[in-house]
Design a protein around this motif. Sequence first.
Motif, short mmCIF file in Angstrom:
data_model
loop_
_atom_site.label_atom_id
_atom_site.label_comp_id
_atom_site.label_asym_id
_atom_site.label_seq_id
_atom_site.Cartn_x
_atom_site.Cartn_y
_atom_site.Cartn_z
N GLY A 43 143.56 14.11 34.68
CA GLY A 43 144.64 14.25 35.66
C GLY A 43 145.15 12.90 36.11
N SER A 44 144.23 12.01 36.47
CA SER A 44 144.62 10.67 36.91
C SER A 44 145.23 9.88 35.75
CB SER A 44 143.39 9.93 37.46
OG SER A 44 143.74 8.63 37.88
N PHE A 45 144.66 10.02 34.56
CA PHE A 45 145.15 9.29 33.38
C PHE A 45 146.59 9.66 33.06
CE2 PHE A 45 145.89 9.48 28.79
CZ PHE A 45 145.72 8.16 28.44
N ILE A 46 146.90 10.95 33.07
CA ILE A 46 148.27 11.39 32.75
C ILE A 46 149.25 10.89 33.80
CG2 ILE A 46 149.76 13.42 32.51
CD1 ILE A 46 147.35 14.87 31.29
N MET A 47 148.87 10.99 35.07
CA MET A 47 149.77 10.49 36.13
C MET A 47 149.97 8.99 36.01
SD MET A 47 148.84 12.67 39.56
CE MET A 47 147.10 12.96 39.32
N LEU A 48 148.90 8.24 35.78
CA LEU A 48 149.00 6.79 35.65
C LEU A 48 149.81 6.39 34.43
CD1 LEU A 48 145.40 5.68 36.65
CD2 LEU A 48 147.51 4.99 37.79
N THR A 49 149.70 7.16 33.35
CA THR A 49 150.50 6.87 32.16
C THR A 49 151.98 7.00 32.46
OG1 THR A 49 148.72 7.63 30.68
CG2 THR A 49 150.94 7.54 29.77
N GLY A 50 152.34 8.06 33.17
CA GLY A 50 153.74 8.22 33.57
C GLY A 50 154.21 7.10 34.46
N PHE A 51 153.40 6.75 35.45
CA PHE A 51 153.77 5.65 36.36
C PHE A 51 153.86 4.33 35.61
CE2 PHE A 51 151.74 8.22 39.99
CZ PHE A 51 152.97 8.73 40.36
N PRO B 157 142.29 1.46 33.52
CA PRO B 157 142.38 0.66 32.29
C PRO B 157 142.73 1.51 31.07
CG PRO B 157 140.08 0.91 32.97
CD PRO B 157 140.92 1.43 34.08
N ALA B 158 142.30 2.77 31.07
CA ALA B 158 142.60 3.64 29.93
C ALA B 158 144.11 3.89 29.82
CB ALA B 158 141.86 4.96 30.06
N ALA B 159 144.76 4.17 30.96
CA ALA B 159 146.20 4.40 30.97
C ALA B 159 146.97 3.13 30.59
CB ALA B 159 146.66 4.90 32.34
N TYR B 160 146.51 1.99 31.10
CA TYR B 160 147.16 0.72 30.78
C TYR B 160 147.08 0.42 29.28
CZ TYR B 160 148.33 -4.26 31.13
OH TYR B 160 148.92 -5.49 30.97
N ALA B 161 145.89 0.61 28.70
CA ALA B 161 145.71 0.37 27.27
C ALA B 161 146.53 1.35 26.43
CB ALA B 161 144.24 0.46 26.90
N PHE B 162 146.57 2.61 26.86
CA PHE B 162 147.33 3.61 26.11
C PHE B 162 148.82 3.27 26.10
CE2 PHE B 162 149.90 7.48 26.09
CZ PHE B 162 149.51 8.05 24.89
N CYS B 163 149.36 2.83 27.25
CA CYS B 163 150.78 2.47 27.31
C CYS B 163 151.08 1.29 26.40
CB CYS B 163 151.18 2.14 28.74
SG CYS B 163 151.40 3.60 29.77
N GLY B 164 150.18 0.31 26.36
CA GLY B 164 150.37 -0.82 25.45
C GLY B 164 150.43 -0.36 24.01
N LEU B 165 149.53 0.56 23.63
CA LEU B 165 149.53 1.11 22.27
C LEU B 165 150.79 1.92 22.01
CD1 LEU B 165 148.00 1.61 19.60
CD2 LEU B 165 146.90 3.55 20.71
N PHE B 166 151.20 2.71 22.99
CA PHE B 166 152.41 3.54 22.85
C PHE B 166 153.64 2.67 22.62
CE2 PHE B 166 156.14 5.34 25.00
CZ PHE B 166 156.28 6.55 24.33
N MET C 42 162.58 1.66 19.50
CA MET C 42 163.23 1.27 20.74
C MET C 42 164.01 -0.02 20.62
SD MET C 42 160.43 2.29 23.71
CE MET C 42 159.24 1.09 23.13
N GLY C 43 163.70 -0.82 19.60
CA GLY C 43 164.39 -2.10 19.45
C GLY C 43 163.91 -3.15 20.42
N MET C 44 162.76 -2.95 21.03
CA MET C 44 162.18 -3.92 21.95
C MET C 44 160.69 -3.65 22.08
SD MET C 44 163.48 -2.60 25.71
CE MET C 44 165.20 -2.87 25.30
N LEU C 45 159.95 -4.68 22.41
CA LEU C 45 158.52 -4.55 22.60
C LEU C 45 158.24 -4.64 24.09
CD1 LEU C 45 155.68 -4.30 21.47
CD2 LEU C 45 155.64 -6.80 21.17
N VAL C 46 157.99 -3.50 24.70
CA VAL C 46 157.78 -3.44 26.14
C VAL C 46 156.32 -3.77 26.44
CG1 VAL C 46 157.94 -2.01 28.20
CG2 VAL C 46 159.57 -1.70 26.33
N SER C 47 156.09 -4.69 27.35
CA SER C 47 154.73 -5.03 27.76
C SER C 47 154.26 -4.03 28.82
CB SER C 47 154.68 -6.44 28.33
OG SER C 47 155.07 -7.39 27.36
N PRO C 48 153.04 -3.52 28.69
CA PRO C 48 152.55 -2.55 29.70
C PRO C 48 152.44 -3.21 31.07
CG PRO C 48 150.76 -3.26 28.26
CD PRO C 48 152.03 -3.80 27.66
#
Length: 374
Positions: free
Chosen positions: A52-60, A308-317, A325-331
């Motif tokens: 639950g926290s991971f999914i919310m943090l990923t969105g944020f 940290p799990a959400a942060y790492a997942f966003c970086g991978l995503f 996307m034509g750009m490399l977004v930093s988490p």
Amino acid sequence: MLLLSGSADEGRRKLRRVLAGRKLSFRVKFAVRSLIGSPARSFVVFLGIFLGSFIMLTGFSIYDSARHMADTVQEAAGEYEYQYVLGELLYEDPYGGELILAAPVEDEKGDALTVMGTDNEQSLLNLTDKEGQEISTKDGYYITSLTAYLCGWETGDRVTLYNPLSLEQIRIRISGIVENDTAQIIYTSRANAAEMTGVDKNAGNMIISEERLDIPENIVESESRKSDLKEQVDTIIDQTSYMIDTMVGLGIMICIASVYVAVNMLVSENRSNIYMLKVLGYPDRKIERIVLGSNHVFLPLGILMSIPAAYAFCGLFFRMFADMMGMLVSPYLELKSCIMAAVLTAGSYLASMHFVGWKTRKVDAAECLKAQRE
């Protein structure tokens, strides 16, 4: 002793001696035996909080990263404000600003890149490396960090490019990497860019400037402002905001549902203990704290591990979809987003506990005694 020996496991022999000789409160012993008595149930509670926290943090994090990119994209583009792409070549610049030669090239995979040549040592492009050191395009070829990532190039590599018009093969050596995650560009001198594209070394087809220039409209193919980049990113954020809301709602539902199911099983397994506590005169609120409190340890644990799990997942995503996307977004994840996710997760957990608490309050002591006699 009867309660402690049977809590949450219906009298499994291996748990009867757990903490039996320790001078701990009944509530602590009950909690420990409840947790180790059913590892699978305890894991479900932890997993529900974590997911639950991971999914919310990923969105944020996606939202925060996009906002952060919108704030930094202008800085990465350079110090100019206006960009004019011309429909013809100029061999001198009577309009002011900085004359640049920009032309398309292709790599060995056929992906399009842009070569930009400038002779201005104090270029408005403001080229810097990752360490913040200024880069001169006078001698060498410098690629953006986005180009380095998507093409897999590094400093010192010799790469092959192609002129898409003449199909001529071009060999260059990468001199360095410019910190820019928003465009696939090769920066060099105007003479090198002219040699790569087969035009005069003094030619240019783009002008950048800090102020608006008076250039005849008949030779201007397109005009843009650096601030347009931020507006484009803001538009994308606004269009995808519904996705963030959906992820937050999904995280709340997962947390509530999983915790409710697992803790409901705990209550069902401890009905006899709840009956006995009622007979002994324990108030409903205290019974709830004893029976349900064993799972509280998973709340901070699940939230902390999800950050940290959400942060790492966003970086991978972002890396997986950088080409699209034509750009490399930093988490990026702001503190207020972590706090908001923690509050929502804790609220979901407490709401689920409140729903389960109704079941403990509905237990009838009289029925318990009748069942025990029978």
